[in-house]
Write an enzyme that holds these catalytic residues in place. Structure first.
Site, PDB file in Angstrom:
ATOM      1  N   THR A  43     -17.020  38.688   1.924  1.00  0.00           N
ATOM      2  CA  THR A  43     -18.470  38.532   1.752  1.00  0.00           C
ATOM      3  C   THR A  43     -18.813  37.900   0.412  1.00  0.00           C
ATOM      4  O   THR A  43     -19.595  36.947   0.341  1.00  0.00           O
ATOM      5  CB  THR A  43     -19.166  39.900   1.858  1.00  0.00           C
ATOM      6  OG1 THR A  43     -18.876  40.453   3.134  1.00  0.00           O
ATOM      7  CG2 THR A  43     -20.668  39.768   1.687  1.00  0.00           C
ATOM      8  N   CYS A  44     -18.244  38.410  -0.663  1.00  0.00           N
ATOM      9  CA  CYS A  44     -18.642  37.962  -2.002  1.00  0.00           C
ATOM     10  C   CYS A  44     -18.464  36.451  -2.160  1.00  0.00           C
ATOM     11  O   CYS A  44     -19.370  35.756  -2.605  1.00  0.00           O
ATOM     12  CB  CYS A  44     -17.846  38.704  -3.060  1.00  0.00           C
ATOM     13  SG  CYS A  44     -18.211  38.142  -4.715  1.00  0.00           S
ATOM     14  N   CYS A  49     -22.180  37.111  -3.195  1.00  0.00           N
ATOM     15  CA  CYS A  49     -22.410  36.886  -4.636  1.00  0.00           C
ATOM     16  C   CYS A  49     -22.287  35.427  -5.079  1.00  0.00           C
ATOM     17  O   CYS A  49     -23.155  34.924  -5.797  1.00  0.00           O
ATOM     18  CB  CYS A  49     -21.415  37.685  -5.466  1.00  0.00           C
ATOM     19  SG  CYS A  49     -20.721  39.139  -4.703  1.00  0.00           S
ATOM     20  N   LYS A  52     -24.764  32.910  -3.380  1.00  0.00           N
ATOM     21  CA  LYS A  52     -26.093  33.370  -3.812  1.00  0.00           C
ATOM     22  C   LYS A  52     -26.391  32.898  -5.225  1.00  0.00           C
ATOM     23  O   LYS A  52     -27.458  32.354  -5.510  1.00  0.00           O
ATOM     24  CB  LYS A  52     -26.150  34.911  -3.710  1.00  0.00           C
ATOM     25  CG  LYS A  52     -27.426  35.588  -4.128  1.00  0.00           C
ATOM     26  CD  LYS A  52     -27.527  35.904  -5.600  1.00  0.00           C
ATOM     27  CE  LYS A  52     -26.380  36.634  -6.205  1.00  0.00           C
ATOM     28  NZ  LYS A  52     -26.225  38.022  -5.822  1.00  0.00           N
ATOM     29  N   TYR A 178     -31.567  44.694  -3.433  1.00  0.00           N
ATOM     30  CA  TYR A 178     -30.941  43.559  -4.125  1.00  0.00           C
ATOM     31  C   TYR A 178     -31.181  42.243  -3.386  1.00  0.00           C
ATOM     32  O   TYR A 178     -31.645  41.268  -3.954  1.00  0.00           O
ATOM     33  CB  TYR A 178     -29.422  43.746  -4.180  1.00  0.00           C
ATOM     34  CG  TYR A 178     -28.875  44.708  -5.196  1.00  0.00           C
ATOM     35  CD1 TYR A 178     -28.320  44.251  -6.382  1.00  0.00           C
ATOM     36  CD2 TYR A 178     -28.841  46.073  -4.954  1.00  0.00           C
ATOM     37  CE1 TYR A 178     -27.747  45.121  -7.302  1.00  0.00           C
ATOM     38  CE2 TYR A 178     -28.274  46.947  -5.867  1.00  0.00           C
ATOM     39  CZ  TYR A 178     -27.728  46.465  -7.041  1.00  0.00           C
ATOM     40  OH  TYR A 178     -27.171  47.316  -7.943  1.00  0.00           O
ATOM     41  N   GLU A 182     -33.522  39.058  -4.484  1.00  0.00           N
ATOM     42  CA  GLU A 182     -32.821  37.835  -4.907  1.00  0.00           C
ATOM     43  C   GLU A 182     -33.222  36.640  -4.036  1.00  0.00           C
ATOM     44  O   GLU A 182     -33.520  35.554  -4.545  1.00  0.00           O
ATOM     45  CB  GLU A 182     -31.308  38.057  -4.841  1.00  0.00           C
ATOM     46  CG  GLU A 182     -30.828  39.052  -5.887  1.00  0.00           C
ATOM     47  CD  GLU A 182     -29.329  39.284  -5.897  1.00  0.00           C
ATOM     48  OE1 GLU A 182     -28.829  39.784  -6.910  1.00  0.00           O
ATOM     49  OE2 GLU A 182     -28.646  38.987  -4.889  1.00  0.00           O
ATOM     50  N   HIS A 437     -29.746  36.775 -34.720  1.00  0.00           N
ATOM     51  CA  HIS A 437     -31.117  36.276 -34.690  1.00  0.00           C
ATOM     52  C   HIS A 437     -31.139  34.755 -34.560  1.00  0.00           C
ATOM     53  O   HIS A 437     -30.327  34.093 -35.199  1.00  0.00           O
ATOM     54  CB  HIS A 437     -31.819  36.706 -35.978  1.00  0.00           C
ATOM     55  CG  HIS A 437     -33.277  36.382 -35.983  1.00  0.00           C
ATOM     56  ND1 HIS A 437     -34.192  37.053 -35.189  1.00  0.00           N
ATOM     57  CD2 HIS A 437     -33.955  35.439 -36.668  1.00  0.00           C
ATOM     58  CE1 HIS A 437     -35.387  36.533 -35.399  1.00  0.00           C
ATOM     59  NE2 HIS A 437     -35.284  35.557 -36.280  1.00  0.00           N
ATOM     60  N   GLU A 442     -30.976  41.001 -29.516  1.00  0.00           N
ATOM     61  CA  GLU A 442     -31.042  41.719 -30.789  1.00  0.00           C
ATOM     62  C   GLU A 442     -32.008  42.912 -30.717  1.00  0.00           C
ATOM     63  O   GLU A 442     -31.896  43.851 -31.496  1.00  0.00           O
ATOM     64  CB  GLU A 442     -31.437  40.792 -31.932  1.00  0.00           C
ATOM     65  CG  GLU A 442     -32.858  40.278 -31.878  1.00  0.00           C
ATOM     66  CD  GLU A 442     -33.184  39.333 -33.044  1.00  0.00           C
ATOM     67  OE1 GLU A 442     -33.042  39.754 -34.202  1.00  0.00           O
ATOM     68  OE2 GLU A 442     -33.586  38.182 -32.786  1.00  0.00           O
TER      69      GLU A 442
HETATM   70  P1  NDP Z   1     -30.142  47.612  -0.292  1.00  0.00           P
HETATM   71  O1  NDP Z   1     -29.599  48.909   0.160  1.00  0.00           O
HETATM   72  O2  NDP Z   1     -30.087  47.263  -1.735  1.00  0.00           O
HETATM   73  O3  NDP Z   1     -31.637  47.461   0.182  1.00  0.00           O
HETATM   74  C1  NDP Z   1     -32.008  47.632   1.501  1.00  0.00           C
HETATM   75  C2  NDP Z   1     -33.513  47.599   1.559  1.00  0.00           C
HETATM   76  O4  NDP Z   1     -33.931  47.598   2.909  1.00  0.00           O
HETATM   77  C3  NDP Z   1     -34.146  48.795   0.904  1.00  0.00           C
HETATM   78  O5  NDP Z   1     -35.307  48.360   0.238  1.00  0.00           O
HETATM   79  C4  NDP Z   1     -34.467  49.691   2.077  1.00  0.00           C
HETATM   80  O6  NDP Z   1     -35.578  50.520   1.866  1.00  0.00           O
HETATM   81  C5  NDP Z   1     -34.814  48.676   3.140  1.00  0.00           C
HETATM   82  N1  NDP Z   1     -34.571  49.158   4.490  1.00  0.00           N
HETATM   83  C6  NDP Z   1     -33.465  49.755   4.971  1.00  0.00           C
HETATM   84  N2  NDP Z   1     -33.609  50.034   6.276  1.00  0.00           N
HETATM   85  C7  NDP Z   1     -34.834  49.604   6.632  1.00  0.00           C
HETATM   86  C8  NDP Z   1     -35.566  49.626   7.841  1.00  0.00           C
HETATM   87  N3  NDP Z   1     -35.054  50.145   8.953  1.00  0.00           N
HETATM   88  N4  NDP Z   1     -36.800  49.107   7.842  1.00  0.00           N
HETATM   89  C9  NDP Z   1     -37.334  48.575   6.725  1.00  0.00           C
HETATM   90  N5  NDP Z   1     -36.679  48.527   5.544  1.00  0.00           N
HETATM   91  C10 NDP Z   1     -35.449  49.045   5.499  1.00  0.00           C
HETATM   92  O7  NDP Z   1     -29.383  46.546   0.622  1.00  0.00           O
HETATM   93  P2  NDP Z   1     -29.298  44.976   0.581  1.00  0.00           P
HETATM   94  O8  NDP Z   1     -29.254  44.574   1.992  1.00  0.00           O
HETATM   95  O9  NDP Z   1     -30.292  44.389  -0.331  1.00  0.00           O
HETATM   96  O10 NDP Z   1     -27.857  44.768  -0.082  1.00  0.00           O
HETATM   97  C11 NDP Z   1     -26.725  45.520   0.330  1.00  0.00           C
HETATM   98  C12 NDP Z   1     -25.915  45.934  -0.847  1.00  0.00           C
HETATM   99  O11 NDP Z   1     -25.170  44.826  -1.315  1.00  0.00           O
HETATM  100  C13 NDP Z   1     -26.726  46.386  -2.061  1.00  0.00           C
HETATM  101  O12 NDP Z   1     -27.076  47.731  -2.010  1.00  0.00           O
HETATM  102  C14 NDP Z   1     -25.795  46.095  -3.195  1.00  0.00           C
HETATM  103  O13 NDP Z   1     -24.950  47.188  -3.410  1.00  0.00           O
HETATM  104  C15 NDP Z   1     -25.014  44.901  -2.713  1.00  0.00           C
HETATM  105  N6  NDP Z   1     -25.531  43.682  -3.353  1.00  0.00           N
HETATM  106  C16 NDP Z   1     -25.381  43.528  -4.697  1.00  0.00           C
HETATM  107  C17 NDP Z   1     -25.866  42.415  -5.329  1.00  0.00           C
HETATM  108  C18 NDP Z   1     -25.696  42.282  -6.800  1.00  0.00           C
HETATM  109  O14 NDP Z   1     -24.860  42.958  -7.360  1.00  0.00           O
HETATM  110  N7  NDP Z   1     -26.475  41.434  -7.471  1.00  0.00           N
HETATM  111  C19 NDP Z   1     -26.541  41.358  -4.592  1.00  0.00           C
HETATM  112  C20 NDP Z   1     -26.674  41.621  -3.188  1.00  0.00           C
HETATM  113  C21 NDP Z   1     -26.176  42.737  -2.596  1.00  0.00           C
HETATM  114  P3  NDP Z   1     -35.459  51.948   1.118  1.00  0.00           P
HETATM  115  O15 NDP Z   1     -35.363  51.655  -0.332  1.00  0.00           O
HETATM  116  O16 NDP Z   1     -36.734  52.620   1.488  1.00  0.00           O
HETATM  117  O17 NDP Z   1     -34.263  52.613   1.683  1.00  0.00           O
END
Ligand code: NDP
Length: 455
Positions: A43-44, A49, A52, A178, A182, A437, A442
Site C-alpha cells: 500500500t505505502c 504514502c 500521495k 488522515y 489529505e 533563527h 525555534e
Molecule cells: P481513519 O481511521 O484515519 O479515518 C476514518 C474516518 O472515516 C474517520 O473520520 C471516521 O470517523 C470515518 N468513518 C469511519 N466509518 C465511517 C462510516 N461508516 N460512515 C462515515 N464515516 C466513517 O482512516 P483513513 O481511511 O483516513 O486512513 C486509514 C489509516 O491509514 C489511518 O488511520 C492511518 O493510520 C493510515 N494513514 C496514515 C497516513 C499518514 O501517516 N500521513 C496517511 C493516510 C493513512 P470517526 O472518527 O467518527 O470514527
C-alpha cells in the site's frame, strides 16, 4: 523428528512489513519466500504514502505560483494536466516497485506472484501449489472500507483516486481522518471544488483538539467546505453527475466524484486463517502477542493486518523485530508509545506524544505552551495562513509529553522533536537548546508563557 520444510519463513504480502521481515530473515541465513498478489511495495509504495506525497507536492504548486508574486516574480498563467501528473507518478511507482523486487532478489528471497492461502500451521498454497514452512508471516495489510449506503458503489476509495483518468472538478470527500483530510487538500490544491463530510463534531478524532480546530479553520480558509455531524444517506447518478443526500435534509451535494476515506480494515478474507486456527478479532485482524505471534505458534502477523497502528514505519519495525525474534535469536518487541506521525494536509500536521486531552487523562494536570503566528514567508506573499505550535508538559517531572504543530514543514520538524520526546527530555532541556533563527521550529525552544490545564 519434524519433517524438513520447503522454507524457513513464508511471508504473505510484499508490503512494508513483509519485505523488511523477509530481507532481515534472509540475511540471517533463513530460506525465505514471499508471495504477493499485486505489486511489490504494498500500500505505502503503490497506492498510499508515496504517491500521495507526490500528489501533495503537485497540489502545493498552485499556492507557490501565487505566493511568488509577493517576491517580485511574474508567473504566467499556469496550466495543470492531471494525466501528465498521474503518468509521472506511475513511472516513479514502477521504479520503486522494481527496487523492491531487486532488494528481495539480492537478499535471496524467492518472490512468488499470486494469491496465497494458509492451509495449515505450516503450509501455504499459492496459485494451486503448496509450500511448507517452519514459520508463516501474514503481512497482507488493509483495505479501504465504505459505509453500507445505497449507491456506495458509485463512490471511489483512495485506491482508485490514484488512477483516475480525469481530474474531478467537484469532489465530495467522506470521512475526517488522515486520508480524507489529505485528499481534500490535494483536490482543492489542484483546483477542484471540495466538500468534506464528517460524521463527528470535529475532524481528525484522536488528535489534539486545538490542532483539529486549527487545521479545520485553515482548510476552510483555503476553500474546502467542511460539513460536520453530517452523514451520507445515499448516492445517485443524475445525468453526468452524482447527487449525494446527507443526514441533514437541507444538504444535498452534486459532484463528479465521491471519495470514501472511511477507514481501512485488515486484509484477511479468504486467507484461510480462521480455518487454520488463527484467532481473529471482530474486524478480522490477526490477534498477536508482543512478538507478533498469533494463536498458532508458527503463524505470525505484522503491520496493518493486526489493526493496531496503521503506519508504514511501524510495520517495518514490527517486521524487523519478528525476523530478529525468529531468526537472530533475539526476541524483540516494538513499543507503540510516542509514535510520531504526520498528516500531509495543507498546511501539514506533525505530532508526537500525548494530545492535551490524553495527557490530562493520564496525568490529571498539564502545563501547555502555545504559539500561533503567520509564517515569515507569508509576510511578503500576503497569504493569511497561520502556523500553530503546542508543547504539553507533565508538571511534576517537567517532561515534555506531547508536541504538535500545524504549519509548513511540520512533519520534518516533528521528526526531530520526536527524538526529544522519546528520550523523555524536560521543558528546561528544550529551553537550554539554542534557537535557530529565523525558523518556525525555534518556537519550540523559546516558548515561555505557560497555561495550566486540568488544574
Ligand atoms: P481513519 O481511521 O484515519 O479515518 C476514518 C474516518 O472515516 C474517520 O473520520 C471516521 O470517523 C470515518 N468513518 C469511519 N466509518 C465511517 C462510516 N461508516 N460512515 C462515515 N464515516 C466513517 O482512516 P483513513 O481511511 O483516513 O486512513 C486509514 C489509516 O491509514 C489511518 O488511520 C492511518 O493510520 C493510515 N494513514 C496514515 C497516513 C499518514 O501517516 N500521513 C496517511 C493516510 C493513512 P470517526 O472518527 O467518527 O470514527
Amino acid at each position: 523428528m519434524t519433517t524438513p520444510k520447503d522454507f524457513d519463513f513464508f511471508v504473505i504480502g510484499a508490503g512494508s512489513g513483509g519485505v523488511r521481515a523477509s530481507r532481515v530473515a534472509a540475511s540471517s541465513g533463513a530460506k525465505v519466500a514471499v508471495a504477493e498478489s499485486y505489486r511489490a511495495g504494498g500500500t505505502c509504495v503503490i497506492r498510499g504514502c508515496v504517491p500521495k506525497k507526490l500528489l501533495v507536492y503537485a497540489a502545493h504548486f498552485h499556492e507557490d505560483f501565487e505566493d511568488a508574486a509577493g517576491y517580485g516574480w511574474s508567473v504566467p498563467q499556469a496550466e495543470f494536466s492531471w494525466p501528465r501528473l498521474i503518468e509521472a507518478k506511475n513511472r516513479e511507482i514502477a521504479r520503486l516497485e522494481g527496487i523492491y523486487e531487486n532488494l528481495l532478489a539480492k537478499a535471496g528471497v524467492n518472490f512468488m506472484r499470486g494469491r496465497a492461502r494458509v492451509v495449515d500451521a505450516h503450509t501455504v498454497e499459492v496459485e494451486g501449489k503448496r509450500h511448507t514452512a517452519r514459520h508463516i508471516l501474514v503481512a497482507t495489510g488493509g483495505w479501504p472500507v465504505k459505509p453500507d449506503i445505497p449507491g456506495a458503489e458509485l463512490g471511489i476509495s483512495s485506491n482508485e483516486a490514484f488512477e483516475l483518468t480525469e481530474m474531478p472538478r467537484r469532489v465530495l470527500m467522506v470521512g475526517g481522518g488522515y486520508i480524507a483530510v489529505e485528499f481534500a487538500g490535494i483536490f482543492r490544491g489542484l483546483g477542484a471544488e471540495v466538500t468534506l463530510s464528517y460524521r463527528g463534531s470535529e475532524i481528525l478524532r484522536g488528535f489534539d483538539d486545538d490542532v483539529r480546530a486549527h487545521l479545520r479553520g485553515q482548510i476552510e480558509a483555503k476553500g474546502i467546505r467542511v460539513l460536520l455531524r453530517n452523514e451520507l444517506t445515499s448516492i445517485e447518478r443524475h445525468g453526468g453527475a452524482l447527487r449525494v443526500r446527507t443526514s441533514d435534509v437541507d444538504i444535498s451535494v452534486d459532484c463528479d466524484c465521491v471519495m470514501f476515506a472511511t477507514g481501512r480494515m485488515p486484509n484477511t478474507a479468504g486467507l484461510g486463517l480462521a480455518e487454520a486456527g488463527v484467532a481473529l478479532d471482530e474486524n478480522g485482524a490477526v490477534i498477536v502477542d508482543q512478538y507478533g505471534q498469533s494463536s498458532v505458534p508458527s503463524i505470525h502477523a505484522v503491520g496493518d493486518v493486526t489493526h493496531r497502528v496503521q503506519l508504514t514505519p511501524v510495520a517495518i519495525r514490527e517486521g524487523q523485530a519478528l525476523a530478529n525474534t525468529l531468526f537472530n535469536n533475539r526476541p524483540t518487541s516494538v513499543s507503540h508509545a510516542n509514535i510520531p506521525s504526520a498528516v500531509f494536509s495543507q498546511p501539514p500536521i506533525g505530532t508526537v506524544g500525548d494530545s492535551e486531552e490524553a495527557a490530562i487523562q493520564k496525568y490529571g494536570r498539564v502545563e501547555v505552551y502555545q504559539a500561533k503566528f503567520r509564517p515569515m514567508k507569508h509576510t511578503l506573499s500576503g497569504r493569511s495562513e497561520q502556523t500553530y505550535m503546542k508543547l504539553i508538559v507533565e508538571p511534576k517531572s517537567q517532561k515534555v509529553v506531547g508536541v504538535h504543530m500545524v504549519g509548513p514543514d511540520a512533519p520534518e520538524i516533528i521528526q526531530g522533536i520526536g527524538i526529544a520526546v522519546v528520550a523523555g527530555l524536560t521543558k528546561q532541556q528544550f529551553d537550554d537548546t539554542m534557537a535557530i533563527h529565523p525558523t518556525a521550529a525555534e518556537e519550540f525552544v523559546t516558548m515561555r508563557e505557560k497555561v495550566l490545564r486540568g488544574f
